[in-house]
Design a protein around this motif. Structure first.
Motif, short mmCIF file in Angstrom:
data_model
loop_
_atom_site.label_atom_id
_atom_site.label_comp_id
_atom_site.label_asym_id
_atom_site.label_seq_id
_atom_site.Cartn_x
_atom_site.Cartn_y
_atom_site.Cartn_z
N TRP A 61 0.83 -1.20 0.08
CA TRP A 61 0.00 -0.01 0.04
C TRP A 61 1.01 1.23 0.10
O TRP A 61 0.41 2.08 -0.55
CB TRP A 61 -0.92 -0.10 1.20
CG TRP A 61 -1.84 -0.98 1.26
CD1 TRP A 61 -2.85 -1.06 0.45
CD2 TRP A 61 -2.10 -2.05 2.00
NE1 TRP A 61 -3.75 -2.17 0.52
CE2 TRP A 61 -3.31 -2.89 1.69
CE3 TRP A 61 -1.11 -2.82 2.97
CZ2 TRP A 61 -3.58 -4.34 2.23
CZ3 TRP A 61 -1.51 -3.92 3.49
CH2 TRP A 61 -2.67 -4.92 3.03
N GLU A 62 2.03 1.18 0.74
CA GLU A 62 2.90 2.38 0.93
C GLU A 62 3.66 2.65 -0.42
O GLU A 62 4.37 3.62 -0.53
CB GLU A 62 3.68 2.17 2.01
CG GLU A 62 3.03 2.38 3.36
CD GLU A 62 4.03 2.11 4.62
OE1 GLU A 62 5.06 1.77 4.28
OE2 GLU A 62 3.28 2.35 5.67
N VAL A 63 3.96 1.54 -1.35
CA VAL A 63 4.73 1.95 -2.54
C VAL A 63 3.84 2.08 -3.60
O VAL A 63 4.14 2.58 -4.84
CB VAL A 63 5.60 0.43 -2.82
CG1 VAL A 63 6.59 0.45 -1.59
CG2 VAL A 63 4.76 -0.54 -3.02
N ARG A 64 2.64 2.19 -3.55
CA ARG A 64 1.67 2.81 -4.74
C ARG A 64 1.75 4.11 -4.80
O ARG A 64 0.75 4.93 -4.60
CB ARG A 64 0.37 2.18 -4.37
CG ARG A 64 0.09 0.56 -4.64
CD ARG A 64 -1.16 0.00 -4.61
NE ARG A 64 -1.30 -1.39 -4.81
CZ ARG A 64 -2.09 -2.06 -4.80
NH1 ARG A 64 -3.18 -1.76 -4.05
NH2 ARG A 64 -2.00 -3.41 -4.95
N LEU A 65 2.81 4.81 -5.22
CA LEU A 65 2.99 6.05 -5.40
C LEU A 65 2.17 7.06 -6.14
O LEU A 65 2.07 7.93 -6.19
CB LEU A 65 4.67 6.55 -5.67
CG LEU A 65 5.48 5.72 -4.42
CD1 LEU A 65 6.83 6.13 -5.00
CD2 LEU A 65 5.12 6.36 -3.24
#
Length: 186
Positions: A61-65
């Protein structure tokens, strides 16, 4: 019957206005908003990215920039609200519809182009995902952009550099969600 895309053509501007109104009506009717699952993680990540844009994510979820960075920008400029959280996904879906419209208006009739864009706007899956902070609309935009650019480039025998843009969009689709690997077929 083919109509060349020309921003000064009143019919084109009217068609774009109609498409935008359809998108707005669909978003209004199908609004879901924050439901506290994946979207809450995206919101938390966007909040963190306002203060630390180069943060290294620890989960998918955190790398879905392609979603969290625009959401952070919306929070930073408009303040934090359900609307500003959804703004990136809403814009991605509108841009998808307009991109398909622009692609088709040069290849088919204006009526057909507007109809297809309206069908995109009224697709229940896309409309609901656009209003509930899902990654589907983001992936759809980048996949569509990659294919439209690719098809336009090979059809118009454009510079090979334009194909690089298609590849960049495909890469953005893949980092958005790995299911976009299906683009390798093209």
């Amino acid at each position: 019957h083919k109509m060349m895309l020309n921003a000064h053509t009143p019919k084109i501007l009217l068609a774009i206005t109609l498409i935008m109104l359809v998108f707005c009506a669909v978003f209004y009717v199908s609004w879901v908003g924050v439901i506290g699952s994946d979207d809450q993680v995206y919101i938390e990540n966007a909040r963190s990215r306002i203060y630390n844009p180069f943060m290294v994510g620890t989960n998918h979820w955190e790398v879905r920039l392609t979603l969290t960075m625009p959401m952070a920008l919306a929070f930073a400029t408009l303040g934090e609200s359900e609307i500003s959280a959804a703004l990136p996904t809403l814009l991605y879906m509108v841009l998808t519809g307009l991109l398909v419209f622009a692609f088709l208006v040069e290849r088919t009739t204006l009526r057909t182009s507007v109809l297809i864009a309206a069908l995109i706007a009224t697709s229940p899956l896309l409309a609901i995902n656009a209003t509930s902070l899902r990654i589907d609309g983001v992936e759809t935009f980048f996949v569509t952009a990659s294919l439209v650019i690719f098809l336009s480039a090979i059809r118009n025998d454009q510079s090979k550099l334009i194909l690089v843009l298609s590849g960049i969009c495909a890469g953005a689709a893949f980092i958005t969600r790995p299911t976009a690997i299906a683009l390798v077929v093209f």
